[in-house]
Design a protein around this motif. Structure first.
Motif, PDB file in Angstrom:
ATOM      1  N   ARG A  61       0.836  -1.202   0.000  1.00  0.00           N
ATOM      2  CA  ARG A  61       0.000   0.000   0.000  1.00  0.00           C
ATOM      3  C   ARG A  61       0.876   1.259   0.000  1.00  0.00           C
ATOM      4  N   ALA A  76      -6.514   1.343  -1.561  1.00  0.00           N
ATOM      5  CA  ALA A  76      -7.124   0.030  -1.339  1.00  0.00           C
ATOM      6  C   ALA A  76      -6.469  -0.972  -2.279  1.00  0.00           C
ATOM      7  N   ARG A 227     -13.923   8.142   1.631  1.00  0.00           N
ATOM      8  CA  ARG A 227     -13.321   7.062   2.418  1.00  0.00           C
ATOM      9  C   ARG A 227     -14.238   6.514   3.508  1.00  0.00           C
ATOM     10  N   MET A 238     -11.102  -6.119   6.730  1.00  0.00           N
ATOM     11  CA  MET A 238     -11.399  -4.689   6.634  1.00  0.00           C
ATOM     12  C   MET A 238     -11.969  -4.110   7.924  1.00  0.00           C
ATOM     13  N   ARG A 260      -9.003   1.298   3.387  1.00  0.00           N
ATOM     14  CA  ARG A 260      -8.864  -0.141   3.636  1.00  0.00           C
ATOM     15  C   ARG A 260     -10.215  -0.852   3.653  1.00  0.00           C
ATOM     16  N   ASP A 263     -10.700  -2.774   0.514  1.00  0.00           N
ATOM     17  CA  ASP A 263      -9.810  -3.878   0.141  1.00  0.00           C
ATOM     18  C   ASP A 263     -10.614  -5.119  -0.233  1.00  0.00           C
TER      19      ASP A 263
END
Length: 378
Positions: A61, A76, A227, A238, A260, A263
């Protein structure tokens, strides 16, 4: 700076002219070795610790964040560009009657999610026609107004490298209140891009082309205002507190910080993640700006030779430097790529263009060989 040839870093036979990175990059020797070692880890699962589900994925990341001038919390890990664009489509607000702009002949993954979103929300997908002068930026800006909810564009067109000025498009999108979603698959790693300058709301990229990584490892950047959005799946990694395996049954509503929450499940992939890390480290070592400068010299040689063969080439000012589309009046036969492949020269035909996309493993000799074979068959 023009970089020296890097063919020795790749697994490419001497008699193969692979000038087709936009299709798929050859694998770096180092990435292959890392992958082989990583496959072996699965044979020894007792050596995998709980923290290993987080350590490498967080390192990856951060590497991607460095590449695009972003904060790691905005990244992500996803399996594909289409997954990332599906996340965007699940979170971009669209009102009845609003427009979603896409380019003509765009890659399908950057069209289908917006068609579905428009149908679901009562919006309208508007296709920006290919401009005769090759100026995609002007064509986009002419359509981008207060009726627009979303602009979904690449950094360069996947068929021929036609360039989009994302900074200008992003600025106009913000002025009219539209979201900006970028599919950077055909540019990221070969064409410099800073999310701090472009300010996209979402930027997705597959990792197996210009990012030199393995298939099924991709990336998604998400702007701060999205986000807290809705993920398209729910996996245990997550969620907040997932580092403590003993408390996973204490189900939590909160998420890991930043992007995240978007993800993909099993994002800790113990084979693909180390391979992708090795690939990004090499890209950062080369420097994307130097990659672009080096490849532009090669595509300019292609363009000059193609014009001598009476093929049509987009103006240099309207295309990215790492790929070029060659058109022919009357078109090509359906088997032109196969004929070149039979001579061990590999390109792609996309739309009505032969797409030539070199990388650092190519040299002027590869370009000259391509032009020689083109002269023989077209």
């Amino acid at each position: 700076m023009i970089l020296p040839a890097q063919r020795h870093l790749f697994d490419l036979p001497d008699d193969v002219t692979w000038i087709n990175c936009a299709y798929m990059s050859p694998q770096l020797h180092e990435v292959s070795e890392v992958g082989k070692e990583a496959v072996g880890r699965k044979s020894r699962p007792w050596l995998l610790r709980p923290e290993d589900f987080f350590t490498d994925s967080e390192a990856l990341r951060k590497l991607f964040a460095r590449l695009v001038d972003a904060d790691a919390d905005g990244v992500a890990l996803v399996p594909s560009a289409s997954y990332g664009l599906a996340v965007a489509a699940a979170n971009v607000p669209v009102r009845v009657g609003q427009r979603l702009l896409v380019l003509a002949e765009e890659f399908p993954s950057n069209v289908y999610p917006w068609r579905e979103l428009a149908e679901r929300a009562g919006g309208q997908v508007v296709t920006v026609r290919r401009p005769e002068d090759g100026d995609w930026t002007r064509a986009l800006l002419e359509e981008l107004d207060e009726r627009t909810a979303l602009v979904a564009v690449p950094h360069c067109h996947w068929t021929d490298g036609g360039l989009v000025d994302l900074v200008r498009v992003g600025q106009r999108a913000r002025e009219v209140g539209a979201a900006l979603a970028v599919d950077a698959t055909q540019s990221l790693g070969a064409l410099p891009l800073s999310v701090a300058e472009v300010k996209p709301d979402f930027l997705a990229a597959a990792g197996y082309k210009w990012l030199m990584g393995p298939y099924s490892q991709g990336y998604l950047y998400v702007a701060p205002r999205f986000r807290e959005g809705r993920p398209i799946e729910h996996n245990w990694l997550m969620r907040g507190g997932s580092e403590d395996f003993t408390r996973l049954v204490d189900y939590r509503d909160d998420f890991q910080p930043g992007a995240r929450r978007f993800d993909v499940g099993e994002r800790s992939n113990f084979v693909l993640v180390p391979m992708a890390m090795a690939a990004l480290r090499q890209l950062l070592k080369w420097g994307v700006g130097d990659v672009q400068e080096t490849l532009r010299a090669l595509t300019e040689r292609v363009a000059k030779g193609a014009r001598a063969l009476t093929l049509e080439v987009p103006p240099e000012t309207q295309r990215a430097g790492h790929m070029v589309g060659l058109k022919r009046r009357g078109g090509y036969g359906p088997d032109v790529a196969a004929k070149l492949a039979a001579r061990k020269v590999f390109v792609s035909v996309r739309g009505d263009s032969i797409r030539v996309s070199p990388h650092l493993y190519n040299t002027e000799a590869d370009v000259d060989r391509l032009l020689e074979e083109l002269d023989a068959i077209v």
